[in-house]
Design an enzyme around this catalytic site. Sequence first.
Site, PDB file in Angstrom:
ATOM      1  N   ARG A  29       0.818  -1.221   0.000  1.00  0.00           N
ATOM      2  CA  ARG A  29       0.000   0.000   0.000  1.00  0.00           C
ATOM      3  C   ARG A  29       0.853   1.273   0.000  1.00  0.00           C
ATOM      4  O   ARG A  29       0.423   2.306   0.537  1.00  0.00           O
ATOM      5  CB  ARG A  29      -0.969   0.019   1.187  1.00  0.00           C
ATOM      6  CG  ARG A  29      -2.046  -1.056   1.134  1.00  0.00           C
ATOM      7  CD  ARG A  29      -3.170  -0.632   0.201  1.00  0.00           C
ATOM      8  NE  ARG A  29      -4.180  -1.665   0.073  1.00  0.00           N
ATOM      9  CZ  ARG A  29      -5.372  -1.624   0.683  1.00  0.00           C
ATOM     10  NH1 ARG A  29      -5.689  -0.625   1.447  1.00  0.00           N
ATOM     11  NH2 ARG A  29      -6.220  -2.591   0.491  1.00  0.00           N
ATOM     12  N   ARG A  33      -2.992   6.562   0.741  1.00  0.00           N
ATOM     13  CA  ARG A  33      -3.492   7.723   1.480  1.00  0.00           C
ATOM     14  C   ARG A  33      -2.537   8.391   2.456  1.00  0.00           C
ATOM     15  O   ARG A  33      -2.818   9.487   2.929  1.00  0.00           O
ATOM     16  CB  ARG A  33      -4.763   7.328   2.226  1.00  0.00           C
ATOM     17  CG  ARG A  33      -5.918   7.095   1.275  1.00  0.00           C
ATOM     18  CD  ARG A  33      -7.191   6.839   2.025  1.00  0.00           C
ATOM     19  NE  ARG A  33      -7.108   5.567   2.728  1.00  0.00           N
ATOM     20  CZ  ARG A  33      -8.113   5.049   3.420  1.00  0.00           C
ATOM     21  NH1 ARG A  33      -9.245   5.713   3.521  1.00  0.00           N
ATOM     22  NH2 ARG A  33      -7.989   3.891   4.026  1.00  0.00           N
ATOM     23  N   ARG A  42      -6.414  12.102  -5.915  1.00  0.00           N
ATOM     24  CA  ARG A  42      -7.671  11.388  -5.723  1.00  0.00           C
ATOM     25  C   ARG A  42      -8.832  12.384  -5.652  1.00  0.00           C
ATOM     26  O   ARG A  42      -9.894  12.148  -6.238  1.00  0.00           O
ATOM     27  CB  ARG A  42      -7.581  10.579  -4.432  1.00  0.00           C
ATOM     28  CG  ARG A  42      -8.786   9.722  -4.112  1.00  0.00           C
ATOM     29  CD  ARG A  42      -8.502   9.021  -2.785  1.00  0.00           C
ATOM     30  NE  ARG A  42      -9.539   8.130  -2.381  1.00  0.00           N
ATOM     31  CZ  ARG A  42     -10.661   8.502  -1.774  1.00  0.00           C
ATOM     32  NH1 ARG A  42     -10.892   9.770  -1.550  1.00  0.00           N
ATOM     33  NH2 ARG A  42     -11.539   7.586  -1.413  1.00  0.00           N
ATOM     34  N   ASP A  79      -6.678  -2.463  -7.705  1.00  0.00           N
ATOM     35  CA  ASP A  79      -7.263  -3.082  -6.512  1.00  0.00           C
ATOM     36  C   ASP A  79      -7.617  -4.525  -6.815  1.00  0.00           C
ATOM     37  O   ASP A  79      -7.852  -4.886  -7.973  1.00  0.00           O
ATOM     38  CB  ASP A  79      -8.511  -2.315  -6.059  1.00  0.00           C
ATOM     39  CG  ASP A  79      -8.872  -2.683  -4.628  1.00  0.00           C
ATOM     40  OD1 ASP A  79      -8.231  -2.163  -3.708  1.00  0.00           O
ATOM     41  OD2 ASP A  79      -9.763  -3.538  -4.442  1.00  0.00           O
ATOM     42  N   TYR A 153     -15.473 -11.010  -0.712  1.00  0.00           N
ATOM     43  CA  TYR A 153     -16.113  -9.753  -1.131  1.00  0.00           C
ATOM     44  C   TYR A 153     -17.283 -10.027  -2.080  1.00  0.00           C
ATOM     45  O   TYR A 153     -18.321  -9.378  -2.002  1.00  0.00           O
ATOM     46  CB  TYR A 153     -15.088  -8.829  -1.804  1.00  0.00           C
ATOM     47  CG  TYR A 153     -14.060  -8.295  -0.830  1.00  0.00           C
ATOM     48  CD1 TYR A 153     -14.345  -7.186  -0.034  1.00  0.00           C
ATOM     49  CD2 TYR A 153     -12.827  -8.912  -0.677  1.00  0.00           C
ATOM     50  CE1 TYR A 153     -13.417  -6.699   0.882  1.00  0.00           C
ATOM     51  CE2 TYR A 153     -11.896  -8.440   0.234  1.00  0.00           C
ATOM     52  CZ  TYR A 153     -12.197  -7.334   1.012  1.00  0.00           C
ATOM     53  OH  TYR A 153     -11.280  -6.859   1.915  1.00  0.00           O
TER      54      TYR A 153
END
Length: 343
Positions: A29, A33, A42, A79, A153
């Site tokens: 990652r 962020r 973003r 992703d 998911y």
Amino acid sequence: MPENSDSQKLLLATLRGNKSDQTPVWLMRQAGRYLPEYRDLRAQKGGFLELCYDADAAAEVTMQPIDRFGFDGAILFSDILIVPHAMGQNLWFEAGEGPRLAPRMVESALSSLTAAPEHFEAIYATVRKVAARLDDKTTFMGFAGSPWTVSTYMLHGQGSKDHAVARKYAYRDEVAFSELIDAIIDNSVKYLLGQIEAGVDAVQLFDSWSGSLSPAQFEKWVIGPNATIISRLKDVYPEVPIIGFPKGAGDKLAAYARETGADAIGLDETVDPVVAHKNLPADIPVQGNLDPLALLAGGDALKKSAAHILETFSDRPHIFNLGHGIIKETPIEHVEKLLTLVR
Ligand code: 1CP
């Protein structure tokens, strides 16, 4: 990629089993962020998925941590949920909550989905742009989620803590679950071959939720499907290294390493490096496994943990990484400090 340029890639050489006196480093990652330049882009693009499917922006995000820190590896910005999206599920991100997928596969048939392969094409465009921009020392990694993790998911329609809907479904409706896993395998193989053709040097399989399965289920739904994907990739590209990351595998880690055919094993932060070093096949490269919270905390916690990991793996091919993704509140200076410690 011409061979003479490959030979300068420390991370790629390590994945192939070479031990050097320098330890390559990247962070799961790393594009995300905790970086102000990521948050800016973003916001400009309007959201996470918009960013993933805009090849120029996604290539830029992939490059941000390389430009800032000079990591040895760049990980494709994308992703694991792109695979369900391309299989025909709707995918969106609820602000402040996380991913949503519909219809939920616990109450819908695979045959009701209409495939959307254009989503894969958008990601391949990102790969080509990054491959053109990277220097010849930086290894470029693609990835996919492993079938069990992706299925959680697809079945829940969102993230879940205990993956109970998926685990129940796997017991109660094994035939349908098996069909879902096979469909994820086929799509993941296609997607990873596409990434390799577009220019990645290596790939990682993220089985982030493998820790929620019983031992027999782990054999069946983690080791089995990962082994199938790896053997199908190796049939076409035997020289492209594959990193397996079975997060939470615990006692099953050595079986995973022996039975899947992964070239390197990613260790999460709960794995004791000393135990992993003892139990894993002697020559297999490992990746990991600093606690993301030790990086966030910094100071002595960071210094001591990093030193212990480096020391333990000093006579085995080792790629320094976190045990899971970097936490968004992590100070940039702690990442810089870590790089000084490793290098
Ligand atoms: O900007 C944002 O708010 C989006 C946050 C974000 C990011 C930066 C998501 C949403 N995905 C990503 C990128 C991403 N995801 C990458 C590429 C960038 C990099 O590694 O630097 C990778 C490899 C992933 C993989 C991924 N996505 C995993 C496996 C790895 C892991 O951390 O366990 C999983 C489980 C996901 C699902 C996902 N994507 C995003 C969210 C919020 C979630 C759900 C997580 C959950 O269920 O808890």
